[in-house]
Structures are given as structure tokens and as C-alpha cells.
Design a protein around this motif. Structure first.
Motif, mmCIF file in Angstrom:
data_model
loop_
_atom_site.group_PDB
_atom_site.id
_atom_site.type_symbol
_atom_site.label_atom_id
_atom_site.label_comp_id
_atom_site.label_asym_id
_atom_site.label_seq_id
_atom_site.Cartn_x
_atom_site.Cartn_y
_atom_site.Cartn_z
ATOM 1 N N ALA A 114 0.831 -1.202 0.000
ATOM 2 C CA ALA A 114 0.000 0.000 0.000
ATOM 3 C C ALA A 114 0.869 1.257 0.000
ATOM 4 N N PHE A 115 2.032 1.210 0.674
ATOM 5 C CA PHE A 115 2.890 2.391 0.739
ATOM 6 C C PHE A 115 3.485 2.748 -0.622
ATOM 7 N N VAL A 116 3.421 1.825 -1.584
ATOM 8 C CA VAL A 116 3.820 2.107 -2.969
ATOM 9 C C VAL A 116 2.585 2.458 -3.805
ATOM 10 N N LEU A 117 1.537 1.651 -3.689
ATOM 11 C CA LEU A 117 0.359 1.810 -4.549
ATOM 12 C C LEU A 117 -0.411 3.104 -4.311
ATOM 13 N N VAL A 118 -0.560 3.499 -3.050
ATOM 14 C CA VAL A 118 -1.346 4.701 -2.762
ATOM 15 C C VAL A 118 -0.691 5.938 -3.391
ATOM 16 N N VAL A 130 -0.199 8.038 -11.701
ATOM 17 C CA VAL A 130 -0.407 7.310 -12.952
ATOM 18 C C VAL A 130 -1.469 8.023 -13.782
ATOM 19 N N ARG A 131 -1.235 8.034 -15.066
ATOM 20 C CA ARG A 131 -2.175 8.697 -15.967
ATOM 21 C C ARG A 131 -2.954 7.636 -16.722
ATOM 22 N N LYS A 187 -3.694 7.100 -19.776
ATOM 23 C CA LYS A 187 -3.193 6.576 -21.048
ATOM 24 C C LYS A 187 -2.062 5.565 -20.896
ATOM 25 N N SER A 188 -1.503 5.458 -19.716
ATOM 26 C CA SER A 188 -0.228 4.775 -19.536
ATOM 27 C C SER A 188 -0.334 3.254 -19.581
ATOM 28 N N ASP A 189 -0.167 2.654 -20.756
ATOM 29 C CA ASP A 189 0.084 1.210 -20.895
ATOM 30 C C ASP A 189 -0.472 0.308 -19.804
ATOM 31 N N ASN A 190 -1.681 0.317 -19.471
ATOM 32 C CA ASN A 190 -2.225 -0.604 -18.468
ATOM 33 C C ASN A 190 -1.784 -0.331 -17.031
ATOM 34 N N ILE A 191 -0.866 0.609 -16.804
ATOM 35 C CA ILE A 191 -0.395 0.812 -15.431
ATOM 36 C C ILE A 191 -1.530 1.346 -14.551
ATOM 37 N N SER A 192 -2.362 2.237 -15.074
ATOM 38 C CA SER A 192 -3.438 2.779 -14.233
ATOM 39 C C SER A 192 -4.427 1.675 -13.865
ATOM 40 N N CYS A 193 -4.711 0.809 -14.810
ATOM 41 C CA CYS A 193 -5.605 -0.333 -14.554
ATOM 42 C C CYS A 193 -4.969 -1.283 -13.535
ATOM 43 N N VAL A 248 -2.706 -0.571 -11.223
ATOM 44 C CA VAL A 248 -2.675 0.052 -9.899
ATOM 45 C C VAL A 248 -4.053 0.022 -9.255
ATOM 46 N N GLN A 249 -5.085 0.347 -10.035
ATOM 47 C CA GLN A 249 -6.448 0.350 -9.508
ATOM 48 C C GLN A 249 -6.848 -1.043 -9.029
#
Length: 181
Positions: A130-134, A140-141, A143-149, A151-152
Motif C-alpha cells: 500500500a505504501f507504494v500503490l497509494v 499514474v495517468r 493513457k499509460s500502458d495498463n499501469i493505471s488499470c 494500480v487500480q
């Protein structure tokens, strides 16, 4: 290796943490040092979160945050710059997950998956932390290559978000609000 043109810019995400000395000042110094590199541009900064230590718990609370950068460096070159900055800011590695002046972790690099002795991308344990993900979710934006999905989804599946408190807002690049304490 050939020099990169500006069209060869990649987006990357970096987690930052500190629990010794002036934690906030050290983190802001690390961000400024990264941004001063010719081939790295800091584009967004998360809020600062105070977090309880994980793993080795007999140590002070951390301040954690995340940044997104644009870079023409390869992932290995970017990691090398990050390690240089840790050293310049007094990082010493004695105890695994122990106290530190600063910690910079390359979490994700646009379009790159790799697993070498020096670097695993995406970072193998970020979805458990959580200390990284939050903080990462702050920068994260869409459009960014699945990273936002990613992280969510990871945030939704985390059992624990205890021990994380929003501590302060980061107004990058106008950090004057931070330095007026």
C-alpha cells in the motif's frame, strides 16, 4: 549505444521513501536531482504519505511518495542514476528493509518487462505494498500502458491500507509551498 532523440522518450514511475534525517527535504532533494539530469524530466509528484515500517518494524516511520518521469535513458541507465542519487544523499545499506536516508525504486518503465540480476520490471512486489500503490495512484495517468488499470486493481485487492496517512501535498514543480515550513 546511440544517443536517443527526443522522440525516444519513455515514461517511468519511481517510488521514493525516507525515514532518517529530514525525510521531506531528502525526498525533495532526490526529485530535484533527478529533474536536473539532462535526460530525465519529472512530470508529476504524488502527495507525501507517512507510513509505518514494513518488514523490519523497529525503526522510525517513513515518508513515501511516487513520481512519474519522462526519460531517454534505458531502464538500466535510469536505475544507475537513481543509485548514484541515493549514494549522494547518504544511503547506506545495512539491514534489509532497515532505516534509510532515501530509497528510490524503479517501479515501472513504459513498454518494458525484464528480469535481470540488477532489475525486475515491473517491480515484483509493488502490488502487495500500500505504501507504494497509494502514492503511485496519485501520479499514474489514464493513457499509460495498463499501469493505471494495474494500480487500480491492485489497490482494490489489497487487504490492508492501515499505517498510511496523507502527510502533505506536493506541488511539483512549484514546491515553494513545501519549503516554507
Amino acid at each position: 549505444m546511440n544517443a536517443h532523440s527526443t522522440s525516444d522518450t519513455s515514461e517511468a514511475y519511481i517510488a521514493l521513501g525516507a525515514n532518517l534525517g529530514d525525510r521531506e527535504q531528502t525526498l525533495m532533494s532526490a526529485i530535484r536531482m533527478l529533474d536536473k539530469q539532462d535526460d530525465i524530466e519529472v512530470i508529476a509528484c504524488s502527495d507525501l504519505y507517512e507510513t509505518d515500517p514494513v518488514g523490519y518494524t523497529d525503526q522510525p516511520a517513513f515518508i513515501n511518495m511516487a513520481i512519474s518521469v519522462n526519460t531517454t535513458l534505458s531502464p538500466e541507465e535510469l536505475l544507475g542514476r537513481m543509485l548514484e542519487i541515493e549514494n549522494q544523499l547518504g544511503r547506506v545499506r545495512h539491514i534489509r528493509w532497515g532505516p534509510r536516508t532515501v530509497d528510490l525504486d524503479l517501479l515501472w518503465y513504459e513498454g518494458v518487462e525484464m528480469n535481470t540480476e540488477k532489475l525486475i520490471l515491473p517491480h515484483p512486489r509493488m502490488q502487495e505494498r500500500a505504501f507504494v500503490l497509494v502514492p503511485l495512484s496519485d501520479v499514474v495517468r489514464e493513457k499509460s500502458d495498463n499501469i493505471s488499470c494495474f494500480v487500480q486493481t491492485a489497490l482494490e485487492s489489497l487487504d490492508e491500507r492501515d499505517g498510511i496517512r496523507r502527510w502533505k501535498t506536493c506541488n511539483w514543480p512549484d514546491e515553494s509551498a513545501l519549503s516554507e515550513n
